[in-house]
Design a protein around this motif. Structure first.
Motif, short mmCIF file in Angstrom:
data_model
loop_
_atom_site.label_atom_id
_atom_site.label_comp_id
_atom_site.label_asym_id
_atom_site.label_seq_id
_atom_site.Cartn_x
_atom_site.Cartn_y
_atom_site.Cartn_z
N ARG A 1 126.50 13.51 129.68
CA ARG A 1 125.66 14.41 128.87
C ARG A 1 125.56 13.92 127.43
N ALA A 2 126.62 13.28 126.93
CA ALA A 2 126.64 12.85 125.54
C ALA A 2 125.74 11.65 125.27
N VAL A 3 125.39 10.87 126.30
CA VAL A 3 124.63 9.64 126.06
C VAL A 3 123.27 9.61 126.75
N VAL B 1 115.90 7.75 126.68
CA VAL B 1 117.33 7.51 126.84
C VAL B 1 118.01 7.90 125.53
N ARG B 2 119.33 7.84 125.50
CA ARG B 2 120.10 8.17 124.29
C ARG B 2 119.69 9.50 123.69
N ARG B 3 119.74 10.52 124.57
CA ARG B 3 119.47 11.90 124.16
C ARG B 3 118.03 12.07 123.66
N GLY B 4 117.17 11.14 124.00
CA GLY B 4 115.78 11.21 123.57
C GLY B 4 115.47 10.41 122.33
N GLU B 5 116.49 9.78 121.74
CA GLU B 5 116.28 9.01 120.50
C GLU B 5 115.59 7.68 120.74
N ALA B 6 115.65 7.18 121.97
CA ALA B 6 115.02 5.90 122.30
C ALA B 6 114.17 6.08 123.55
N MET B 7 113.19 5.19 123.71
CA MET B 7 112.29 5.23 124.86
C MET B 7 112.36 3.88 125.57
N ASN B 8 112.72 3.92 126.85
CA ASN B 8 112.71 2.70 127.66
C ASN B 8 111.32 2.53 128.27
N VAL B 9 110.77 1.32 128.16
CA VAL B 9 109.45 1.03 128.72
C VAL B 9 109.57 -0.22 129.58
N VAL B 10 109.07 -0.16 130.79
CA VAL B 10 109.03 -1.34 131.66
C VAL B 10 107.65 -1.42 132.29
N ALA B 11 107.03 -2.58 132.16
CA ALA B 11 105.73 -2.85 132.76
C ALA B 11 105.91 -3.93 133.81
N ARG C 1 121.32 1.39 129.88
CA ARG C 1 122.25 0.67 130.75
C ARG C 1 123.59 0.43 130.05
N ALA C 2 123.55 0.05 128.78
CA ALA C 2 124.79 -0.22 128.06
C ALA C 2 125.64 1.04 127.91
N ASP C 3 125.00 2.20 127.77
CA ASP C 3 125.75 3.44 127.62
C ASP C 3 126.45 3.83 128.92
N LEU C 4 125.76 3.67 130.05
CA LEU C 4 126.40 3.97 131.33
C LEU C 4 127.51 2.98 131.62
N HIS C 5 127.27 1.71 131.31
CA HIS C 5 128.29 0.69 131.51
C HIS C 5 129.54 1.01 130.68
N ALA C 6 129.34 1.39 129.42
CA ALA C 6 130.47 1.71 128.55
C ALA C 6 131.21 2.94 129.04
N LEU C 7 130.48 3.92 129.56
CA LEU C 7 131.12 5.13 130.09
C LEU C 7 132.00 4.79 131.28
N LEU C 8 131.50 3.97 132.20
CA LEU C 8 132.29 3.57 133.36
C LEU C 8 133.47 2.69 132.95
N ARG C 9 133.24 1.80 132.00
CA ARG C 9 134.33 0.91 131.56
C ARG C 9 135.47 1.71 130.95
N ARG C 10 135.15 2.64 130.07
CA ARG C 10 136.21 3.45 129.45
C ARG C 10 136.98 4.24 130.50
N TRP D 1 133.66 12.38 139.44
CA TRP D 1 134.68 11.52 138.82
C TRP D 1 135.09 12.01 137.44
N GLY D 2 134.60 13.17 137.03
CA GLY D 2 134.98 13.73 135.73
C GLY D 2 134.17 13.20 134.57
N LEU D 3 132.97 12.64 134.84
CA LEU D 3 132.18 12.00 133.79
C LEU D 3 130.99 12.86 133.35
N GLU D 4 130.97 14.12 133.71
CA GLU D 4 129.83 14.97 133.38
C GLU D 4 129.62 15.07 131.88
N ASP D 5 130.68 15.35 131.12
CA ASP D 5 130.54 15.49 129.66
C ASP D 5 130.16 14.15 129.02
N GLY D 6 130.77 13.06 129.50
CA GLY D 6 130.45 11.75 128.96
C GLY D 6 129.00 11.37 129.20
#
Length: 397
Positions: free
Chosen positions: A64-66, A217-227, A106-115, A57-62
């Motif tokens: 990769r950025a998030v 997530v976020r290029r490694g700047e954040a860590m998602n944890v789910v227990a 999740r918010a980054d992927l949602h924003a990418l699809l929304r844009r 769908w042309g979202l490869e660069d988008g």
């Protein structure tokens, strides 16, 4: 005239469908019940089966950025901390499946699809317009929102999630079922974690009646944890988002290893959100039993509205993205009428979705195994490694 698809729900599945179907030449009118799109602090794993579609769908660069792109999946014992097995990702996933394994907020992927949807010609997005009811007379489908807006289209897609109103009117099959599992989720600053708990990998800690997953997530700047532990919460099942505390999670985890305790204890000082931990009561539905559960007449279902699944195969978002691509392919079949196109969509999807749902339930039993079954699981992972951790039938599709 350009045919028009109405979509109920502006989550991941709805936005993916809006983008894909508009690219296939349809006009799209999407209606979301929330008055605004807000950030939800949770992570998503995207296998090559999903990233391949996003790239198309042309979202490869988008992306990769998030996103982050882990180099491996590591499985560890939650009690001893010992490594049980490793599945290489990174370059190996690209080489074997032709697309990367990504982890994303999740918010980054949602924003990418929304844009992407908003920039695609023929897409209209209406907020604060939750679906109230619809009517399908065989020639057109009419949607009425809770605010009184009435719209007519050539087809309707219910992408309105686990508690889908479209599904209830279409199938009348009752509410989702409680799984008896609770998910504690946190989004943490990677730099605030102990160095040993950082790194570009997915780590799954397996223990008796529990497991914990962490990934960047976020290029490694954040860590998602789910227990995920066994239990139930008080109150309405549909009120899935609760504040939680590290003390409650520590109690639920019991006697886990020191590194895992350090991860839980680090959450209050490393959190990116107002509260370190949020609590979800997990629910799902039985596996899809046939195409009749995904499309009838001029109405179809996608994502969690069609096949909500447990998170033990990390494919909720992936299946919604696959649904969107399959729906666009079916609706582009101009030689047949719309109900037939929707049936072809359902026929193309239901068995795969049922298989993923069933595998997710099975994985939950394996992850949370006790006694001799747990010992056998650990031995299998140690001996066979990526042969039991990889999922070629899923990632190659």
């Amino acid at each position: 005239m350009t045919p028009q698809l109405l979509i109920a729900g502006g989550g991941m599945g709805g936005l993916a469908a809006a983008l894909a179907v508009a690219r296939a030449g349809w006009a799209v009118r999407l209606y979301e019940r929330a008055p605004a799109f807000t950030e939800v602090g949770a992570g998503i794993q995207l296998g090559p089966n999903a990233t391949r579609i996003l790239h198309g769908w042309g979202l490869e660069d988008g992306l990769r950025a998030v996103a982050a792109f882990p180099d491996r999946l590591q499985v560890r014992c939650a009690l001893s901390g010992a490594e049980l097995g490793v599945l290489p990702l990174g370059a190996r996933a690209l080489q074997r499946y032709g697309a990367p394994y990504a982890t994303v907020h999740r918010a980054d992927l949602h924003a990418l699809l929304r844009r992407a949807a908003e920039e695609q010609a023929g897409v209209h997005i209406g907020l604060d317009q939750g679906l109230d009811a619809f009517a399908d007379d065989g020639q057109a489908v009419r949607l009425k929102t809770a605010r009184g807006l009435e719209v007519e289209g050539d087809a309707l897609l219910g992408a309105d999630g686990l508690w889908s109103r479209v599904r209830q009117q279409l199938l009348s099959d009752g509410p989702p079922r409680a799984t008896g599992h609770l998910a504690y989720r946190a989004m943490l600053r990677t730099a605030a974690l102990p160095p040993a708990l950082r790194g570009p990998q997915v780590t799954a800690w397996l223990g008796p009646r529990l497991h914990v997953v962490q990934y960047p997530v976020r290029r490694g700047e954040a860590m998602n944890v789910v227990a995920i532990v066994h239990g139930a919460v008080a109150g309405e099942a549909q009120d899935w988002d609760h504040e939680a505390h590290a003390a409650g999670l520590r109690h639920a985890l019991g006697a886990v290893c020191a590194p895992l305790r350090e991860l839980v204890d680090a959450a209050p000082r490393a959190t990116l959100n107002a509260h370190a931990w949020r609590l979800w009561a997990l629910a799902d539905r039985p596996a899809v039993s046939g195409p009749h559960q995904m499309a009838r007449g001029l109405v179809a279902l996608a994502g969690d509205a069609a096949h909500p699944m447990r998170p033990y195969l990390a494919q909720g978002a992936g299946m919604a993205i696959e649904d969107a691509a399959a729906l666009a392919h079916a609706l582009a079949m101009d030689a047949v009428d719309v109900p037939t196109r929707l049936q072809r969509y359902a026929l193309a999807r239901w068995q795969r979705c049922a298989r993923v749902q069933a595998r997710s339930v099975r994985n939950g039993r394996v992850f949370h195994a006790i006694g001799l079954v747990r010992l056998g699981r650990d031995m299998s992972i140690r001996l066979l490694g990526d042969k039991v951790l990889d999922v070629p039938w899923l990632y190659r599709a």
